[in-house]
Motif scaffolding. Structure first.
Motif, PDB file in Angstrom:
ATOM      1  N   ASP A 113       9.092  17.782  -9.982  1.00 36.06           N
ATOM      2  CA  ASP A 113       7.823  17.351  -9.400  1.00 36.06           C
ATOM      3  C   ASP A 113       7.364  16.154 -10.217  1.00 36.06           C
ATOM      4  O   ASP A 113       6.995  16.291 -11.390  1.00 36.06           O
ATOM      5  N   LYS A 114       7.408  14.972  -9.596  1.00 36.30           N
ATOM      6  CA  LYS A 114       7.063  13.747 -10.312  1.00 36.30           C
ATOM      7  C   LYS A 114       5.601  13.750 -10.744  1.00 36.30           C
ATOM      8  O   LYS A 114       5.290  13.301 -11.854  1.00 36.30           O
ATOM      9  N   GLN A 137       5.375   6.129  -8.743  1.00 33.97           N
ATOM     10  CA  GLN A 137       4.865   6.671  -7.488  1.00 33.97           C
ATOM     11  C   GLN A 137       5.630   6.096  -6.304  1.00 33.97           C
ATOM     12  O   GLN A 137       5.894   4.905  -6.240  1.00 33.97           O
ATOM     13  N   HIS A 166       8.818   6.816  -3.158  1.00 29.92           N
ATOM     14  CA  HIS A 166      10.269   7.004  -3.078  1.00 29.92           C
ATOM     15  C   HIS A 166      11.005   5.692  -3.314  1.00 29.92           C
ATOM     16  O   HIS A 166      10.562   4.634  -2.874  1.00 29.92           O
ATOM     17  N   ARG A 186      11.626   2.548  -8.887  1.00 28.66           N
ATOM     18  CA  ARG A 186      11.084   3.841  -8.477  1.00 28.66           C
ATOM     19  C   ARG A 186      12.158   4.908  -8.601  1.00 28.66           C
ATOM     20  O   ARG A 186      13.353   4.631  -8.467  1.00 28.66           O
ATOM     21  N   THR A 187      11.710   6.125  -8.813  1.00 28.63           N
ATOM     22  CA  THR A 187      12.594   7.277  -8.873  1.00 28.63           C
ATOM     23  C   THR A 187      12.674   7.875  -7.471  1.00 28.63           C
ATOM     24  O   THR A 187      11.643   8.069  -6.829  1.00 28.63           O
ATOM     25  N   GLU A 244      12.984  10.334  -4.175  1.00 31.23           N
ATOM     26  CA  GLU A 244      12.415  11.619  -3.779  1.00 31.23           C
ATOM     27  C   GLU A 244      13.291  12.163  -2.666  1.00 31.23           C
ATOM     28  O   GLU A 244      13.737  11.413  -1.812  1.00 31.23           O
ATOM     29  N   GLU A 246      16.229  18.670  -6.147  1.00 31.71           N
ATOM     30  CA  GLU A 246      15.194  18.252  -5.224  1.00 31.71           C
ATOM     31  C   GLU A 246      14.102  17.569  -6.028  1.00 31.71           C
ATOM     32  O   GLU A 246      13.592  18.142  -6.991  1.00 31.71           O
ATOM     33  N   ILE A 247      13.771  16.356  -5.636  1.00 29.08           N
ATOM     34  CA  ILE A 247      12.760  15.574  -6.343  1.00 29.08           C
ATOM     35  C   ILE A 247      11.568  15.402  -5.405  1.00 29.08           C
ATOM     36  O   ILE A 247      11.699  14.812  -4.338  1.00 29.08           O
ATOM     37  N   ARG A 248      10.435  15.958  -5.812  1.00 31.68           N
ATOM     38  CA  ARG A 248       9.212  15.894  -5.011  1.00 31.68           C
ATOM     39  C   ARG A 248       8.254  14.853  -5.574  1.00 31.68           C
ATOM     40  O   ARG A 248       8.279  14.572  -6.767  1.00 31.68           O
ATOM     41  N   PRO A 249       7.386  14.320  -4.690  1.00 31.50           N
ATOM     42  CA  PRO A 249       6.397  13.339  -5.166  1.00 31.50           C
ATOM     43  C   PRO A 249       5.500  13.933  -6.221  1.00 31.50           C
ATOM     44  O   PRO A 249       5.028  13.413  -7.100  1.00 31.50           O
TER      45      PRO A 249
END
Length: 184
Positions: A54-55, A82, A84, A92-93, A95, A181-184
């Motif tokens: 969770d970013k 912030q 995707h 950016r990382t 999502e 899984e990468i979430r905002p």
């Protein structure tokens, strides 16, 4: 007297039936933090089979057999954390759902686990704008040239950075093919 009896009856009625409970508001704990509290510290595991990032909480939880088993806090992301990742160089990382598809023991950063970004949708989006989606997204430690500690703040080009001790642990418990899984 009638008034006294009526007051006594009302008082007894109030005691007999407590008022209905008012629904409590949402938890003050962010969702992933609540999940982290489910971890049983003495639970043993050899490997994790799912990673959830969770970013916004700067947290990652590792799962084994559907149960949370380990939490990492204080994650560091790309210079623009912030949103995707869309294009090469946007810092950016990503999502979404990806997999750990390889590892690099000779990385410029202390160990690295490769994330399968970009996927088909990422490539298609970038192609609509005639741009590259970028790539080379990793979970990694700190720069090898850093004598000790951590670089402060967000500093990667889109990767997720950990302390060197944390990436060593991840290296040993995250097999290739693990879903992340990468979430905002």
């Amino acid at each position: 007297m009638k008034r006294f009896v009526a007051l006594a009856v009302l008082a007894l009625a109030a005691c007999a039936n407590p008022p209905p409970k008012v629904a409590e508001g949402p938890s003050s704990q962010p969702p992933l933090e609540r999940e982290a509290r489910r971890i049983v510290p003495q639970r043993t595991f050899a490997a994790v089979d799912y990673l959830l990032v969770d970013k916004s909480e700067r947290m990652m939880i590792g799962y084994a057999g559907g149960q949370p088993v380990k939490v990492w806090r204080g994650l560091q992301f790309g210079d623009q954390p912030q949103g995707h990742k869309r294009f090469e160089g946007d810092e950016r990382t990503p999502e979404g759902r990806y997999v750990i598809e390889g590892r690099n023991p000779g990385s410029a950063y202390h160990l690295s686990l490769k994330v399968s970004y970009p996927n088909r949708a990422d490539r298609a989006f970038a192609a609509r704008y005639d741009r590259s989606p970028g790539g080379d997204i990793f979970l990694h430690g700190q720069p090898n040239a850093l004598p000790m500690g951590r670089i402060p703040g967000d500093w990667t080009d889109g990767c997720i950075a950990f302390s060197n001790a944390e990436i060593e642990e991840l290296w040993s418990i995250v097999p290739d093919g693990t879903v992340i899984e990468i979430r905002p």
